[in-house]
Scaffold this motif. Structure first.
Motif, mmCIF file in Angstrom:
data_model
loop_
_atom_site.group_PDB
_atom_site.id
_atom_site.type_symbol
_atom_site.label_atom_id
_atom_site.label_comp_id
_atom_site.label_asym_id
_atom_site.label_seq_id
_atom_site.Cartn_x
_atom_site.Cartn_y
_atom_site.Cartn_z
ATOM 1 N N ARG A 76 70.977 28.766 14.501
ATOM 2 C CA ARG A 76 69.982 27.702 14.429
ATOM 3 C C ARG A 76 70.640 26.328 14.544
ATOM 4 N N VAL A 77 71.813 26.179 13.968
ATOM 5 C CA VAL A 77 72.541 24.912 14.079
ATOM 6 C C VAL A 77 72.884 24.637 15.541
ATOM 7 N N LYS A 78 73.322 25.658 16.265
ATOM 8 C CA LYS A 78 73.638 25.491 17.691
ATOM 9 C C LYS A 78 72.390 25.157 18.498
ATOM 10 N N LEU A 79 71.271 25.783 18.166
ATOM 11 C CA LEU A 79 70.015 25.477 18.853
ATOM 12 C C LEU A 79 69.620 24.018 18.624
ATOM 13 N N ILE A 80 69.699 23.583 17.382
ATOM 14 C CA ILE A 80 69.352 22.202 17.057
ATOM 15 C C ILE A 80 70.288 21.246 17.780
ATOM 16 N N ASN A 81 71.567 21.571 17.814
ATOM 17 C CA ASN A 81 72.538 20.729 18.509
ATOM 18 C C ASN A 81 72.226 20.624 20.003
ATOM 19 N N ARG B 247 61.061 30.315 16.705
ATOM 20 C CA ARG B 247 59.819 30.499 15.940
ATOM 21 C C ARG B 247 60.038 30.076 14.485
ATOM 22 N N TYR B 248 61.175 30.487 13.927
ATOM 23 C CA TYR B 248 61.524 30.102 12.555
ATOM 24 C C TYR B 248 61.614 28.580 12.441
ATOM 25 N N LEU B 249 62.335 27.957 13.374
ATOM 26 C CA LEU B 249 62.499 26.499 13.354
ATOM 27 C C LEU B 249 61.164 25.771 13.587
ATOM 28 N N ARG B 250 60.313 26.345 14.411
ATOM 29 C CA ARG B 250 58.999 25.754 14.658
ATOM 30 C C ARG B 250 58.132 25.834 13.401
ATOM 31 N N LEU C 296 72.954 29.089 27.318
ATOM 32 C CA LEU C 296 73.895 28.239 26.582
ATOM 33 C C LEU C 296 74.541 28.962 25.402
ATOM 34 N N LEU C 297 73.739 29.693 24.643
ATOM 35 C CA LEU C 297 74.236 30.357 23.442
ATOM 36 C C LEU C 297 74.727 31.776 23.701
ATOM 37 N N GLU C 298 74.567 32.223 24.961
ATOM 38 C CA GLU C 298 74.981 33.574 25.352
ATOM 39 C C GLU C 298 74.354 34.629 24.444
ATOM 40 N N MET C 299 73.032 34.519 24.308
ATOM 41 C CA MET C 299 72.255 35.444 23.481
ATOM 42 C C MET C 299 71.020 35.862 24.247
ATOM 43 N N GLY C 300 70.409 36.938 23.799
ATOM 44 C CA GLY C 300 69.174 37.408 24.417
ATOM 45 C C GLY C 300 68.011 36.466 24.142
ATOM 46 N N GLN C 301 67.066 36.457 25.072
ATOM 47 C CA GLN C 301 65.908 35.576 24.925
ATOM 48 C C GLN C 301 65.070 35.903 23.696
ATOM 49 N N SER C 302 64.986 37.190 23.336
ATOM 50 C CA SER C 302 64.179 37.547 22.161
ATOM 51 C C SER C 302 64.821 37.019 20.878
ATOM 52 N N ALA C 303 66.145 37.055 20.806
ATOM 53 C CA ALA C 303 66.839 36.517 19.628
ATOM 54 C C ALA C 303 66.653 35.004 19.541
#
Length: 124
Positions: free
Chosen positions: A50-55, A83-86, A70-77
């Motif tokens: 979440r910190v990386k997403l916010i950054n 959703r949590y941050l929203r 950017l985060l090298e993760m799956g779209q569902s993750a």
């Protein structure tokens, strides 16, 4: 003597806060509901993803696909974390056709995140 005992002893012998001072402090304290909300809000910042997403969103409005690259993760993750941050009102979304773009909810988020990051890097 343990540190805990020393603190209690110090308070017993040299801490004579007046009742008026304590009433003033108590009047300025947040209620239980607000304390829980603030704790939950900081909990949102306790996850590195979440910190990386916010950054990333601090720099530019981005869609889920771009964030997953950017985060090298799956779209569902990524979607799960967004959703949590929203729900915490840290990010907001804007839909253009079928594409959903995410950005920080307001300037308060940017300020708090930037100041926290500066504080973290200050000691390095």
């Amino acid at each position: 003597m343990e540190q805990k005992d020393l603190l209690i002893e110090d308070c017993d012998t040299s801490c004579f806060g007046s009742e008026a001072d304590l009433k003033q402090v108590r009047a300025g304290m947040i209620d239980e509901h607000a304390a829980v909300q603030v704790a939950d809000w900081f909990k949102a910042f306790s996850d590195p993803t979440r910190v990386k997403l916010i950054n990333a969103l601090l720099q530019k409005e981005l869609c889920v696909h771009d964030l997953s690259v950017l985060l090298e993760m799956g779209q569902s993750a990524i979607s799960h974390q967004l959703r949590y941050l929203r729900n915490m009102r840290i990010v907001k979304r804007r839909k253009v056709g079928k594409t959903v773009f995410y950005s920080l909810d307001d300037t308060h988020i940017e300020q708090i995140f930037t100041q926290t990051l500066q504080h973290t890097m200050h000691g390095e």
